[in-house]
Write an enzyme that holds these catalytic residues in place. Structure first.
Site, PDB file in Angstrom:
ATOM      1  N   LYS A 181      -5.140   6.648  12.402  1.00 15.47           N
ATOM      2  CA  LYS A 181      -5.035   5.793  13.725  1.00 15.47           C
ATOM      3  C   LYS A 181      -5.512   6.818  14.749  1.00 15.47           C
ATOM      4  O   LYS A 181      -6.312   6.323  15.588  1.00 15.47           O
ATOM      5  CB  LYS A 181      -3.526   5.223  13.867  1.00 15.47           C
ATOM      6  N   ALA A 199       2.745   8.326  11.247  1.00  8.82           N
ATOM      7  CA  ALA A 199       1.186   7.741  11.142  1.00  8.82           C
ATOM      8  C   ALA A 199       0.523   7.524  12.604  1.00  8.82           C
ATOM      9  O   ALA A 199      -0.581   6.887  12.694  1.00  8.82           O
ATOM     10  CB  ALA A 199       1.443   6.745  10.276  1.00  8.82           C
ATOM     11  N   TRP A 244       7.953  -0.285   6.455  1.00  7.92           N
ATOM     12  CA  TRP A 244       6.213  -0.716   6.167  1.00  7.92           C
ATOM     13  C   TRP A 244       6.437  -1.157   4.656  1.00  7.92           C
ATOM     14  O   TRP A 244       6.967  -0.488   3.744  1.00  7.92           O
ATOM     15  CB  TRP A 244       5.526   0.700   6.278  1.00  7.92           C
ATOM     16  N   ASP A 272       7.734  10.254   8.240  1.00  7.69           N
ATOM     17  CA  ASP A 272       6.233   9.482   8.049  1.00  7.69           C
ATOM     18  C   ASP A 272       5.769   9.447   9.555  1.00  7.69           C
ATOM     19  O   ASP A 272       6.314   8.728  10.367  1.00  7.69           O
ATOM     20  CB  ASP A 272       6.519   7.980   7.378  1.00  7.69           C
TER      21      ASP A 272
HETATM   22  C1  LMR Z   1      -0.610  -1.445   8.696  1.00  7.89           C
HETATM   23  O1  LMR Z   1       0.520  -1.317   8.442  1.00  7.89           O
HETATM   24  O2  LMR Z   1      -1.197  -2.412   8.837  1.00  7.89           O
HETATM   25  C2  LMR Z   1      -1.451  -0.191   8.423  1.00  7.89           C
HETATM   26  O3  LMR Z   1      -0.544   1.047   8.259  1.00  7.89           O
HETATM   27  C3  LMR Z   1      -2.661  -0.280   7.560  1.00  7.89           C
HETATM   28  C4  LMR Z   1      -2.029  -0.379   6.004  1.00  7.89           C
HETATM   29  O4  LMR Z   1      -2.517   0.402   5.258  1.00  7.89           O
HETATM   30  O5  LMR Z   1      -1.030  -1.147   5.751  1.00  7.89           O
END
Ligand code: LMR
Length: 399
Positions: free
Chosen positions: A246, A213, A130, A211
């Site tokens: 989420k 999420a 991410w 993590d």
């Molecule tokens: C994403 O990856 O789009 C979400 O987790 C929102 C974010 O904060 O980036």
């Protein structure tokens, strides 16, 4: 004072979402930021969350500070949701939870703890990971390095490369794992792969930082906690960053939790005190509303049942849309086999199309996906799917 400052480029995810909002094209489609949309393109509040919120507001008599670690019901129930009752019971005081402003807050507070515990702590993240993991963790003072994870060729996890790469990490280092629904690729580990990975981490004395999420968005609430629970059962030290954005749909309430497991009650108490101290010097304490709502919901068996049903509906709908996308794309063109899209889990998936095609989709058709080719599966709908299939097929056939 700020004469020498240059305006920074926009965040790759939030910035693109903003560009989308400003696009005047009435047919625009947003597959950028990870936000769930229903068949009408709206992001509704879960009805169980709304009820919990209403009950809570009615009963609330004060706005005085809440406990610094967070709403007690939230702390108890979110820990149980993630680890399961049995494990919580057996870990006893080896586990502690602190409420944080969203999953980002949990990642950051855990990073602050790591920096306090070890001067030159290194965290290994998957390649890719991410986008926000880097700025969030590096700016706390951690060194970030990557381990092999995704194969662009097979469009899935390259597990042997992952094991080899993690096997070469120096003993004692921290390894950031995606508990489920890998962001950005949607390529997850199987349960057998988790078994081998946790064995390796035990042997190499590596510390997992997990993590989580998207619990409940992959294979189900319990199934999605498999890797996390296995790590917590077998390893002495486990760090967890959890987000309710989420799975409870409380994105803007910034609701998350940092969970720390160590091999003694004393170490856990010390670690918790460092997280609280980090919070105090950054923002004092988490906003209380989101955690209070989630805590109230999870304390009520009726609301919990209702929420689980709603979450299951969301999960199944996303899975169906993902399958339809894979099938539709395969029917509409024969350049790329999109079968892997059907295998991916959770909210995201790499489309694996040339980057130029991503830009063409945006400029010609106002279809927004990240430049990495990540799409937000939860942004697909029964309505926009045929258009997306037609346009993606058109663009890749042309290129
Ligand atoms: C994403 O990856 O789009 C979400 O987790 C929102 C974010 O904060 O980036």
């Amino acid at each position: 004072m700020f004469e020498q400052l240059k305006t920074l480029p926009a965040d790759p995810i939030l910035g693109l979402n903003q560009t989308f909002q400003q696009d005047a094209n009435p047919d625009k489609i947003n597959l950028s930021v990870g936000v769930y949309q229903n068949a009408k393109g709206a992001t509704p509040i879960f009805t169980a969350v709304k009820s919990a919120e209403q009950q809570l507001l009615e009963a609330q008599t004060t706005k005085a500070y809440a406990p610094q670690a967070g709403d007690p019901a939230f702390l108890k129930h979110i820990t149980a949701l993630m680890l399961g009752d049995e494990l919580v019971e057996s870990l006893g005081e080896r586990v502690a939870t602190v409420m944080t402003p969203g999953g980002c807050g949990a990642l950051r507070m855990t990073a602050e703890l790591l920096v306090q515990s070890r001067e030159k702590a290194t965290v290994w993240v998957s390649s890719p990971t991410w986008a926000n993991h880097f700025p969030l963790l590096q700016s706390a003072g951690l060194t970030l390095k990557t381990y092999d994870y995704y194969s662009a060729e097979t469009r899935g996890v390259d597990f042997s490369a992952m094991l080899e790469s993690i096997g070469a990490i120096p003993k004692g280092d921290i390894v950031l794992l995606h508990g489920c629904c890998h962001n950005p690729t949607g390529a997850d580990l199987t349960q057998d792969q988790w078994d081998s990975l946790i064995d390796l981490m035990q042997e190499r004395e590596l510390i997992p930082f997990i993590d989580v999420a998207y619990q409940g968005f992959g294979d189900g609430l319990e199934q999605d906690a498999y890797g996390l629970r296995l790590a917590a059962k077998k390893l002495p030290t486990v760090l967890v960053a959890s987000s309710c954005s989420k799975n409870f749909g409380v994105y803007r309430e910034r609701t998350g939790a940092a969970i720390v497991i160590t091999n003694s009650a004393e170490q856990t108490a010390a670690a918790k005190s460092h997280i609280l101290s980090a919070a105090r010097r950054c923002y004092s304490m988490s906003p209380s509303h989101g955690g209070a709502v989630v805590g109230h919901l999870l304390a009520s068996p009726e609301l919990t049942l209702e929420w689980k049903e709603e979450l299951e509906f969301v999960r199944k709908r996303m899975n169906k849309l993902r399958l339809d996308l894979a099938e539709g794309l395969n029917q509409a063109q024969n350049k790329i086999d999109f079968g892997f899209v059907a295998e991916s889990k959770g909210m995201f998936c790499y489309l694996g199309i040339p980057q130029q095609d991503v830009l063409t989709l945006r400029s010609e058709f106002a279809i927004y996906l990240l430049e990495s080719t990540r799409i937000n599966v939860a942004g697909l709908s029964e309505q926009n799917l045929p258009i997306i299939i037609e346009r993606v097929a058109d663009v890749i056939t042309r290129s």
